[in-house]
Design an enzyme around this catalytic site. Structure first.
Site, PDB file in Angstrom:
ATOM      1  N   THR A 185       0.868  -1.185   0.000  1.00 12.00           N
ATOM      2  CA  THR A 185       0.000   0.000   0.000  1.00 12.00           C
ATOM      3  C   THR A 185       0.902   1.233   0.000  1.00 12.00           C
ATOM      4  O   THR A 185       2.046   1.163   0.445  1.00 12.00           O
ATOM      5  CB  THR A 185      -0.900   0.040   1.249  1.00 12.00           C
ATOM      6  OG1 THR A 185      -0.057   0.073   2.391  1.00 12.00           O
ATOM      7  CG2 THR A 185      -1.812  -1.174   1.319  1.00 12.00           C
ATOM      8  N   GLU A 330      -5.586  -3.341  -1.649  1.00 14.01           N
ATOM      9  CA  GLU A 330      -6.048  -4.598  -1.042  1.00 14.01           C
ATOM     10  C   GLU A 330      -7.150  -5.268  -1.857  1.00 14.01           C
ATOM     11  O   GLU A 330      -7.501  -6.419  -1.613  1.00 14.01           O
ATOM     12  CB  GLU A 330      -6.596  -4.321   0.368  1.00 14.01           C
ATOM     13  CG  GLU A 330      -5.568  -3.935   1.407  1.00 14.01           C
ATOM     14  CD  GLU A 330      -5.268  -2.434   1.440  1.00 14.01           C
ATOM     15  OE1 GLU A 330      -5.461  -1.759   0.410  1.00 14.01           O
ATOM     16  OE2 GLU A 330      -4.825  -1.955   2.496  1.00 14.01           O
ATOM     17  N   LYS A 435     -15.099  15.513  13.124  1.00 16.27           N
ATOM     18  CA  LYS A 435     -16.112  15.322  14.167  1.00 16.27           C
ATOM     19  C   LYS A 435     -16.359  16.656  14.846  1.00 16.27           C
ATOM     20  O   LYS A 435     -15.553  17.115  15.632  1.00 16.27           O
ATOM     21  CB  LYS A 435     -15.658  14.249  15.154  1.00 16.27           C
ATOM     22  CG  LYS A 435     -15.647  12.894  14.487  1.00 16.27           C
ATOM     23  CD  LYS A 435     -14.831  11.851  15.200  1.00 16.27           C
ATOM     24  CE  LYS A 435     -14.582  10.691  14.251  1.00 16.27           C
ATOM     25  NZ  LYS A 435     -13.225  10.612  13.735  1.00 16.27           N
ATOM     26  N   TRP A 440     -20.831  14.395  12.271  1.00 17.88           N
ATOM     27  CA  TRP A 440     -19.747  14.183  11.321  1.00 17.88           C
ATOM     28  C   TRP A 440     -19.857  15.138  10.147  1.00 17.88           C
ATOM     29  O   TRP A 440     -20.943  15.335   9.606  1.00 17.88           O
ATOM     30  CB  TRP A 440     -19.804  12.767  10.761  1.00 17.88           C
ATOM     31  CG  TRP A 440     -19.338  11.724  11.712  1.00 17.88           C
ATOM     32  CD1 TRP A 440     -18.937  11.907  13.005  1.00 17.88           C
ATOM     33  CD2 TRP A 440     -19.246  10.321  11.460  1.00 17.88           C
ATOM     34  NE1 TRP A 440     -18.593  10.721  13.564  1.00 17.88           N
ATOM     35  CE2 TRP A 440     -18.777   9.723  12.644  1.00 17.88           C
ATOM     36  CE3 TRP A 440     -19.497   9.513  10.358  1.00 17.88           C
ATOM     37  CZ2 TRP A 440     -18.560   8.352  12.749  1.00 17.88           C
ATOM     38  CZ3 TRP A 440     -19.293   8.154  10.457  1.00 17.88           C
ATOM     39  CH2 TRP A 440     -18.817   7.574  11.645  1.00 17.88           C
TER      40      TRP A 440
HETATM   41  P1  ADP Z   1      -3.451   4.226  -0.008  1.00 17.60           P
HETATM   42  O1  ADP Z   1      -4.407   3.577   0.970  1.00 17.60           O
HETATM   43  O2  ADP Z   1      -2.076   4.159   0.446  1.00 17.60           O
HETATM   44  O3  ADP Z   1      -3.913   5.602  -0.470  1.00 17.60           O
HETATM   45  P2  ADP Z   1      -4.733   2.861  -2.126  1.00 17.60           P
HETATM   46  O4  ADP Z   1      -4.584   3.350  -3.500  1.00 17.60           O
HETATM   47  O5  ADP Z   1      -4.883   1.424  -1.908  1.00 17.60           O
HETATM   48  O6  ADP Z   1      -3.516   3.373  -1.336  1.00 17.60           O
HETATM   49  O7  ADP Z   1      -5.953   3.647  -1.498  1.00 17.60           O
HETATM   50  C1  ADP Z   1      -7.226   3.113  -1.279  1.00 17.60           C
HETATM   51  C2  ADP Z   1      -8.091   4.167  -0.689  1.00 17.60           C
HETATM   52  O8  ADP Z   1      -8.271   5.244  -1.633  1.00 17.60           O
HETATM   53  C3  ADP Z   1      -9.495   3.743  -0.364  1.00 17.60           C
HETATM   54  O9  ADP Z   1      -9.553   3.068   0.871  1.00 17.60           O
HETATM   55  C4  ADP Z   1     -10.227   5.072  -0.327  1.00 17.60           C
HETATM   56  O10 ADP Z   1     -10.037   5.742   0.900  1.00 17.60           O
HETATM   57  C5  ADP Z   1      -9.531   5.853  -1.398  1.00 17.60           C
HETATM   58  N1  ADP Z   1     -10.336   5.804  -2.640  1.00 17.60           N
HETATM   59  C6  ADP Z   1     -10.130   5.041  -3.723  1.00 17.60           C
HETATM   60  N2  ADP Z   1     -11.047   5.297  -4.676  1.00 17.60           N
HETATM   61  C7  ADP Z   1     -11.873   6.241  -4.171  1.00 17.60           C
HETATM   62  C8  ADP Z   1     -13.029   6.923  -4.656  1.00 17.60           C
HETATM   63  N3  ADP Z   1     -13.515   6.713  -5.863  1.00 17.60           N
HETATM   64  N4  ADP Z   1     -13.619   7.807  -3.834  1.00 17.60           N
HETATM   65  C9  ADP Z   1     -13.141   8.054  -2.603  1.00 17.60           C
HETATM   66  N5  ADP Z   1     -12.053   7.458  -2.096  1.00 17.60           N
HETATM   67  C10 ADP Z   1     -11.423   6.559  -2.858  1.00 17.60           C
END
Ligand code: ADP
Length: 540
Positions: A185, A330, A435, A440
């Protein structure tokens, strides 16, 4: 009663064999300083065989990790296909990780070989003495003469290694559940953690990338993959392209708006994928340097929430529909995709397209509350998203992280709602939600609203401590250069777009929103800037 069906394992070698023969005339285009270089999938197939022989000669004969430290290009595609097909494990190193993180992940994965672009040697070299398991460095591109490798690390030229090697390789039959590739990640909200994809998971995920309720990558498409090959496997596009016979257009290191625009003009992609910040940058550039980009029948945008204003701009100014998708490293990474229900039009259709979309049949999703009780999918009840399915991870490589899993489901750390017909709307990451007075506030909703103002180039919202309300939103705004709009006017603009109690009173003007290694807004860094007193805050 058991079925009578064949249980032939699903494998990357199958994709490689299929793509390089049936779709042998499709090609991978790599952008360079002097335009495009091209390689047909048939040629890629032969070079993959040669690479596999070369790696065997270097002692890769099992599930050793072969890492890449590369831009998106033809050689990276060859590593994507050859390494898993020979039974080894591809590890795509994120070239933008902090040095300590890079050292950590390469040592943790026990990378034996690193294939590196010559242009990235200066970034990798200082870390080499700290990489405890690396024995071979294979350099693509220009000469290897000027590399000062530590003792015990052998340096090779990629092209010289491939020279004279057989153009066929007997790809072994692999257990479809064994690891084919791994990706850490990007560490947006913590230390990088490794996810190991199986042959089976990549194969099934590739089918989803080609599905019409997913990104719908199609035979004959020309897919511009801006999303890096080290970011969640370039969202699965390279493998899906080999499965379906779509050509790949790889930008290499030319990711800035000007060369991207040039690449689009020259190669006329029909499909593209990248995070929102890339498209926002391209749009601002195109305003000054108009150009037709409508060869793209659709662009896939995800990784962060896509502001509705960006979707409208692309569709109305450029004739390019945006497909919004959600995913994670993931989850391979798809994820939900926002295709509206058949027959919807106008505002109703847009409402669906703004969401993070629906999950495919293979991925189950649910929401849970703070007590881990299920939250109804009624479109209003909020909970943390949990997912499971054949291409969703159930653990991290080599570490325990029980807090990330719940009875076999992945806790995503994302918070939102799901409608009865399955549309996910994310309000935030759990760590980013604000918060305020026991309620929220979604930082993403505020960002989308602010970015709807034509004077705003970028905006990121974080929660900051407040004596009365615990937390209140702080809006960090990047204004376009050609505007004299004030922060008070921006606040006024929001007044009929968000609830009164959510209206932010803290604003700051910044030059640029800090970005993560994969181009997302880096709120960790923004919070640090606030804590260090480096943001000049205006209270309105
Ligand atoms: P990192 O967690 O290190 O940023 P990732 O690319 O795996 O790497 O990130 C996944 C996260 O990106 C998701 O858990 C979410 O928070 C965010 N994410 C991905 N796509 C979207 C989307 N379309 N809208 C909002 N958040 C998103």
């Amino acid at each position: 009663m058991l079925s009578t069906m064949n249980d032939a394992p699903l494998s990357i070698a199958q994709l490689l064999r299929h793509g390089s023969t049936v779709h042998g005339t499709a090609d991978v285009v790599t952008w360079t300083e002097s335009g495009a270089r091209r390689r047909s999938y048939a040629e890629v197939g032969k070079r993959c065989a040669a690479l596999a022989h070369a790696l065997r000669d270097l002692g890769i004969d099992g599930d050793q990790r072969v890492a890449t430290f590369m831009w998106n290009n033809a050689e990276h595609l060859e590593a994507y296909l050859a390494v898993p097909s020979m039974g080894a494990v591809l590890h795509t190193l994120n070239i933008r990780l902090f040095p300590d993180q890079l050292i950590h992940v390469a040592n943790h994965a026990e990378d034996r070989v690193i294939i590196v672009d010559a242009s990235l040697i200066p970034l990798l070299s200082p870390q080499l003495p700290h990489l405890t398991t690396v024995e071979h460095l294979i350099v693509t591109g220009s000469s290897t003469d000027d590399i000062d490798a530590p003792d015990g690390v052998h340096v090779h030229s990629y092209e010289k290694l491939l020279e004279g090697k057989p153009e066929v390789f007997e790809w072994p039959e692999v257990n479809e559940r064994s690891a084919a590739a791994m990706c850490y990640t990007s560490g947006t909200t913590g230390d990088p953690k490794g996810v190991a994809y199986s042959h089976r998971s990549i194969y099934l995920h590739s089918m989803q990338v080609c599905s019409s309720d997913g990104p719908n990558l199609t035979q004959g498409d020309r897919a511009l993959t801006v999303v890096p090959q080290f970011h969640a496997m370039s969202w699965g596009l390279p493998y899906a392209a080999f499965m379906i016979g779509a050509s790949l257009i790889m930008p290499d290191r030319f990711l800035q708006p000007a060369p991207l625009a040039e690449l689009i003009a020259a190669e006329r992609p029909t499909f593209a994928a990248a995070v929102p910040t890339i498209w926002q940058g391209l749009h601002l550039y195109l305003e000054q340097h108009p150009q037709d980009i409508s060869s793209m029948r659709e662009v896939l945008i995800g990784g962060s929430a896509v502001p509705p204003s960006l979707m409208h701009t692309f569709e109305h100014d450029h004739g390019v529909p945006v497909l919004h998708a959600w995913g994670m490293t993931e989850t391979s990474p798809l994820g939900s995709v926002a295709r509206p229900p058949a027959g919807t039009t106008g505002d109703e259709m847009w409402k669906y397209r703004y969401t993070q979309g629906r999950f495919p049949a293979s991925v189950q999703a649910r929401l849970v509350d703070d007590n881990d009780d299920l939250v109804p999918h009624d479109g209003t009840s909020i909970g943390e998203l949990e997912v499971r399915g054949p291409w969703i991870t159930t653990s991290y490589y080599g570490i325990d992280a029980p807090e990330k899993f719940h009875d076999g489901w992945l806790r995503t750390g994302d918070v939102g709602t799901i409608t009865p017909d399955g549309y996910l709307t994310l309000s935030d990451r759990t760590k980013d939600i604000i918060k305020s007075g026991g309620e929220w506030i979604s930082s993403v909703d505020l960002e989308n609203a602010v970015m709807g103002h034509p004077a705003v180039a970028e905006a990121a919202v974080i929660g900051i401590p407040d004596d009365k309300w615990d937390e209140r939103p702080l809006v960090a705004v990047v204004l376009r250069h050609d505007t004299d709009t004030t922060l008070a006017e921006l606040q006024q603009y929001l007044s009929d777009k968000v609830a009164k109690w959510q209206l932010p009173e803290n604003w700051t003007l910044i030059e640029e929103v800090p970005k993560t290694s994969v181009g997302k807004f880096d709120k960790k860094q923004l919070r640090a800037q606030f804590q260090d007193g480096n943001l000049d805050i205006t209270r309105i």
